[in-house]
Design a protein around this motif. Structure first.
Motif, mmCIF file in Angstrom:
data_model
loop_
_atom_site.group_PDB
_atom_site.id
_atom_site.type_symbol
_atom_site.label_atom_id
_atom_site.label_comp_id
_atom_site.label_asym_id
_atom_site.label_seq_id
_atom_site.Cartn_x
_atom_site.Cartn_y
_atom_site.Cartn_z
ATOM 1 N N VAL A 142 -7.824 0.325 -6.957
ATOM 2 C CA VAL A 142 -8.918 -0.643 -6.996
ATOM 3 C C VAL A 142 -9.426 -0.823 -5.569
ATOM 4 O O VAL A 142 -8.665 -0.706 -4.604
ATOM 5 C CB VAL A 142 -8.473 -1.996 -7.610
ATOM 6 N N SER A 143 -10.708 -1.081 -5.423
ATOM 7 C CA SER A 143 -11.291 -1.368 -4.119
ATOM 8 C C SER A 143 -11.966 -2.729 -4.217
ATOM 9 O O SER A 143 -12.836 -2.938 -5.071
ATOM 10 C CB SER A 143 -12.308 -0.289 -3.733
ATOM 11 N N LEU A 144 -11.532 -3.641 -3.357
ATOM 12 C CA LEU A 144 -12.029 -5.014 -3.408
ATOM 13 C C LEU A 144 -12.673 -5.401 -2.082
ATOM 14 O O LEU A 144 -12.198 -4.985 -1.018
ATOM 15 C CB LEU A 144 -10.869 -5.975 -3.691
ATOM 16 N N PRO A 145 -13.733 -6.208 -2.138
ATOM 17 C CA PRO A 145 -14.321 -6.693 -0.888
ATOM 18 C C PRO A 145 -13.251 -7.437 -0.084
ATOM 19 O O PRO A 145 -12.334 -8.011 -0.644
ATOM 20 C CB PRO A 145 -15.414 -7.658 -1.347
ATOM 21 N N VAL A 146 -13.336 -7.382 1.176
ATOM 22 C CA VAL A 146 -12.427 -8.017 2.130
ATOM 23 C C VAL A 146 -11.089 -7.273 2.224
ATOM 24 O O VAL A 146 -10.590 -7.027 3.302
ATOM 25 C CB VAL A 146 -12.183 -9.513 1.816
ATOM 26 N N TYR A 147 -10.504 -6.866 1.084
ATOM 27 C CA TYR A 147 -9.182 -6.232 1.079
ATOM 28 C C TYR A 147 -9.253 -4.714 1.167
ATOM 29 O O TYR A 147 -8.268 -4.062 1.496
ATOM 30 C CB TYR A 147 -8.394 -6.637 -0.168
ATOM 31 N N GLY A 148 -10.375 -4.120 0.838
ATOM 32 C CA GLY A 148 -10.520 -2.670 0.883
ATOM 33 C C GLY A 148 -9.828 -1.987 -0.283
ATOM 34 O O GLY A 148 -9.516 -2.604 -1.296
ATOM 35 N N ALA A 149 -9.578 -0.695 -0.118
ATOM 36 C CA ALA A 149 -8.939 0.094 -1.174
ATOM 37 C C ALA A 149 -7.450 -0.225 -1.239
ATOM 38 O O ALA A 149 -6.766 -0.301 -0.217
ATOM 39 C CB ALA A 149 -9.144 1.577 -0.920
ATOM 40 N N ILE A 150 -6.963 -0.406 -2.464
ATOM 41 C CA ILE A 150 -5.545 -0.657 -2.718
ATOM 42 C C ILE A 150 -5.110 0.310 -3.806
ATOM 43 O O ILE A 150 -5.765 0.421 -4.849
ATOM 44 C CB ILE A 150 -5.292 -2.105 -3.173
ATOM 45 N N GLU A 151 -4.031 1.025 -3.545
ATOM 46 C CA GLU A 151 -3.518 2.005 -4.499
ATOM 47 C C GLU A 151 -2.022 1.801 -4.656
ATOM 48 O O GLU A 151 -1.351 1.376 -3.727
ATOM 49 C CB GLU A 151 -3.797 3.416 -3.991
ATOM 50 N N ALA A 152 -1.524 2.092 -5.826
ATOM 51 C CA ALA A 152 -0.085 1.951 -6.068
ATOM 52 C C ALA A 152 0.415 3.111 -6.911
ATOM 53 O O ALA A 152 -0.280 3.579 -7.820
ATOM 54 C CB ALA A 152 0.214 0.629 -6.774
ATOM 55 N N GLU A 153 1.627 3.559 -6.598
ATOM 56 C CA GLU A 153 2.330 4.568 -7.385
ATOM 57 C C GLU A 153 3.577 3.905 -7.955
ATOM 58 O O GLU A 153 4.350 3.313 -7.216
ATOM 59 C CB GLU A 153 2.779 5.740 -6.521
ATOM 60 N N LEU A 154 3.746 3.999 -9.252
ATOM 61 C CA LEU A 154 4.945 3.479 -9.914
ATOM 62 C C LEU A 154 5.636 4.648 -10.592
ATOM 63 O O LEU A 154 5.003 5.421 -11.303
ATOM 64 C CB LEU A 154 4.584 2.433 -10.972
ATOM 65 N N PHE A 155 6.932 4.758 -10.366
ATOM 66 C CA PHE A 155 7.740 5.791 -10.996
ATOM 67 C C PHE A 155 8.770 5.094 -11.872
ATOM 68 O O PHE A 155 9.476 4.196 -11.403
ATOM 69 C CB PHE A 155 8.437 6.650 -9.938
ATOM 70 N N VAL A 156 8.856 5.512 -13.131
ATOM 71 C CA VAL A 156 9.738 4.843 -14.086
ATOM 72 C C VAL A 156 10.627 5.873 -14.770
ATOM 73 O O VAL A 156 10.158 6.913 -15.214
ATOM 74 C CB VAL A 156 8.924 4.076 -15.157
ATOM 75 N N ARG A 157 11.916 5.561 -14.825
ATOM 76 C CA ARG A 157 12.879 6.342 -15.602
ATOM 77 C C ARG A 157 13.812 5.336 -16.268
ATOM 78 O O ARG A 157 14.548 4.632 -15.596
ATOM 79 C CB ARG A 157 13.695 7.282 -14.735
ATOM 80 N N GLY A 158 13.743 5.273 -17.586
ATOM 81 C CA GLY A 158 14.555 4.289 -18.307
ATOM 82 C C GLY A 158 14.165 2.892 -17.868
ATOM 83 O O GLY A 158 13.007 2.501 -17.933
ATOM 84 N N ASN A 159 15.136 2.127 -17.365
ATOM 85 C CA ASN A 159 14.834 0.768 -16.905
ATOM 86 C C ASN A 159 14.725 0.688 -15.379
ATOM 87 O O ASN A 159 14.672 -0.386 -14.813
ATOM 88 C CB ASN A 159 15.882 -0.213 -17.420
ATOM 89 N N LYS A 160 14.677 1.843 -14.697
ATOM 90 C CA LYS A 160 14.541 1.868 -13.238
ATOM 91 C C LYS A 160 13.093 2.117 -12.852
ATOM 92 O O LYS A 160 12.412 2.946 -13.442
ATOM 93 C CB LYS A 160 15.419 2.964 -12.641
ATOM 94 N N VAL A 161 12.649 1.392 -11.845
ATOM 95 C CA VAL A 161 11.268 1.520 -11.385
ATOM 96 C C VAL A 161 11.243 1.556 -9.851
ATOM 97 O O VAL A 161 12.036 0.887 -9.197
ATOM 98 C CB VAL A 161 10.379 0.366 -11.918
ATOM 99 N N SER A 162 10.350 2.371 -9.338
ATOM 100 C CA SER A 162 10.075 2.422 -7.900
ATOM 101 C C SER A 162 8.571 2.218 -7.730
ATOM 102 O O SER A 162 7.779 2.773 -8.489
ATOM 103 C CB SER A 162 10.471 3.770 -7.306
#
Length: 121
Positions: free
Chosen positions: A42-62
């Protein structure tokens, strides 16, 4: 899957790009050993571009969050303990939770792809 959802911020609508994919090598594994990746952009005014990577295996998340602006990184880093708490309250085990300044090449390449809508789904 690739979705673009409208998000209201400061009375303006912005697009939140969401990509969900399963690692093809883990498709035949039991559910708790299947690897999933979620990319958010997402790109928001004032905050700029924000990106996230989520990796999920079973009940573990990064989760690794990227922001272009240093001030946005500082704001996001301050919220990481709250994010960790929320993920753990959902029953997830948090392996990695980081915020970095810069771009995430994975989401940028997805953002450049044409978006298709399946009207039959």
């Amino acid at each position: 899957w690739l979705f673009e959802l409208p998000v209201m911020f400061d009375e303006l609508v912005h697009g939140l790009l969401i990509s969900i994919s399963q690692d093809s090598a883990s498709k035949n594994e039991p559910e708790e050993l299947q690897d999933w990746k979620v990319l958010l952009n997402v790109s928001l005014p004032v905050y700029g571009a924000i990106e996230a990577e989520l990796f999920v295996r079973g009940n573990k998340v990064s989760v690794v969050v990227y922001a272009q602006q240093p001030t946005t990184v500082e704001l996001l880093e301050a919220k990481l303990p709250r994010l960790r708490q929320g993920l753990e309250q959902c029953g997830l085990e948090v392996s990695v939770l980081l915020c970095r300044q810069g771009d995430c090449e994975g989401i940028n390449s997805i953002a450049k792809r044409p978006v298709c809508v399946d009207e039959h789904a």
